[in-house]
Design a protein around this motif. Sequence first.
Motif, PDB file in Angstrom:
ATOM      1  N   ASP A  21       0.834  -1.213   0.000  1.00 47.69           N
ATOM      2  CA  ASP A  21       0.000   0.000   0.000  1.00 47.69           C
ATOM      3  C   ASP A  21       0.866   1.259   0.000  1.00 47.69           C
ATOM      4  O   ASP A  21       0.545   2.249  -0.659  1.00 47.69           O
ATOM      5  CB  ASP A  21      -0.928   0.013   1.209  1.00 47.69           C
ATOM      6  N   ARG A  22       1.956   1.229   0.740  1.00 43.84           N
ATOM      7  CA  ARG A  22       2.842   2.397   0.806  1.00 43.84           C
ATOM      8  C   ARG A  22       3.515   2.638  -0.541  1.00 43.84           C
ATOM      9  O   ARG A  22       3.630   3.782  -0.981  1.00 43.84           O
ATOM     10  CB  ARG A  22       3.872   2.213   1.915  1.00 43.84           C
ATOM     11  N   TYR A  23       3.952   1.561  -1.196  1.00 45.06           N
ATOM     12  CA  TYR A  23       4.529   1.716  -2.534  1.00 45.06           C
ATOM     13  C   TYR A  23       3.502   2.303  -3.498  1.00 45.06           C
ATOM     14  O   TYR A  23       3.815   3.179  -4.308  1.00 45.06           O
ATOM     15  CB  TYR A  23       5.045   0.385  -3.094  1.00 45.06           C
ATOM     16  N   GLU A  28       1.449   6.974  -6.527  1.00 46.96           N
ATOM     17  CA  GLU A  28       0.360   7.941  -6.728  1.00 46.96           C
ATOM     18  C   GLU A  28       0.846   9.381  -6.555  1.00 46.96           C
ATOM     19  O   GLU A  28       0.473  10.250  -7.336  1.00 46.96           O
ATOM     20  CB  GLU A  28      -0.812   7.654  -5.788  1.00 46.96           C
ATOM     21  N   ILE A  29       1.656   9.641  -5.518  1.00 47.85           N
ATOM     22  CA  ILE A  29       2.129  11.019  -5.352  1.00 47.85           C
ATOM     23  C   ILE A  29       3.112  11.375  -6.469  1.00 47.85           C
ATOM     24  O   ILE A  29       3.187  12.534  -6.865  1.00 47.85           O
ATOM     25  CB  ILE A  29       2.704  11.306  -3.940  1.00 47.85           C
ATOM     26  N   GLY A  30       3.797  10.374  -6.997  1.00 44.71           N
ATOM     27  CA  GLY A  30       4.659  10.617  -8.153  1.00 44.71           C
ATOM     28  C   GLY A  30       3.862  10.984  -9.386  1.00 44.71           C
ATOM     29  O   GLY A  30       4.245  11.882 -10.145  1.00 44.71           O
ATOM     30  N   LYS A  31       2.736  10.304  -9.587  1.00 51.15           N
ATOM     31  CA  LYS A  31       1.874  10.625 -10.731  1.00 51.15           C
ATOM     32  C   LYS A  31       1.327  12.040 -10.622  1.00 51.15           C
ATOM     33  O   LYS A  31       1.122  12.714 -11.632  1.00 51.15           O
ATOM     34  CB  LYS A  31       0.708   9.639 -10.818  1.00 51.15           C
ATOM     35  N   VAL A  76      10.366   5.892  -8.842  1.00 50.41           N
ATOM     36  CA  VAL A  76      11.394   6.917  -8.628  1.00 50.41           C
ATOM     37  C   VAL A  76      10.780   8.300  -8.706  1.00 50.41           C
ATOM     38  O   VAL A  76      11.141   9.192  -7.931  1.00 50.41           O
ATOM     39  CB  VAL A  76      12.561   6.749  -9.620  1.00 50.41           C
ATOM     40  N   ARG A  77       9.832   8.477  -9.602  1.00 49.90           N
ATOM     41  CA  ARG A  77       9.122   9.761  -9.659  1.00 49.90           C
ATOM     42  C   ARG A  77       8.433  10.018  -8.314  1.00 49.90           C
ATOM     43  O   ARG A  77       8.413  11.138  -7.815  1.00 49.90           O
ATOM     44  CB  ARG A  77       8.109   9.731 -10.795  1.00 49.90           C
ATOM     45  N   GLY A  78       7.897   8.965  -7.704  1.00 51.54           N
ATOM     46  CA  GLY A  78       7.301   9.094  -6.380  1.00 51.54           C
ATOM     47  C   GLY A  78       8.336   9.429  -5.329  1.00 51.54           C
ATOM     48  O   GLY A  78       8.077  10.221  -4.410  1.00 51.54           O
ATOM     49  N   LEU A  79       9.519   8.845  -5.437  1.00 51.83           N
ATOM     50  CA  LEU A  79      10.589   9.166  -4.480  1.00 51.83           C
ATOM     51  C   LEU A  79      11.023  10.622  -4.619  1.00 51.83           C
ATOM     52  O   LEU A  79      11.346  11.278  -3.624  1.00 51.83           O
ATOM     53  CB  LEU A  79      11.771   8.222  -4.676  1.00 51.83           C
TER      54      LEU A  79
END
Length: 136
Positions: A21-23, A28-31, A76-79
């Motif tokens: 779920d965390r991944y 999602e925040i990366g998107k 990585v975009r999320g990171l």
Amino acid sequence: MATEAFDDLADTFDFLDDWEDRYRHVIEIGKAFPPLPEALKVPATKVEGCASQVWIVPRIDAGAFDFAGESDAMIVRGLIAVLHALYAGLTPDEVLKVDAQAELTRIGLSDHLSAQRSNGVRAMIERIRAFAAGNA
């Protein structure tokens, strides 16, 4: 020391039951993170040391640190978005005081990233810190 946005992210991570779920949340925040204009995806903005293609474009706006960034890998975009939550809005001096590893450990990311991803995150943090040091 963390920003309110990062504290909110940590609270969300506490609420999510497992790492799958965390991944998903990181993706999602990366998107939702604004895309980097193609004109800024140049060798000078590319972060070396990442397995994926990563670009970070830091700036100081009214005394506050901010950056735009993007990757060709969704996680990585999320990171990048996680690091944005950690640093955006701080002064360059405050950026240098952030213990990024401790903050990422607080939300459990340090324990759940592959060695390659961990190296990439360290490279992004180094780029952010170098820019802040040059503007402190």
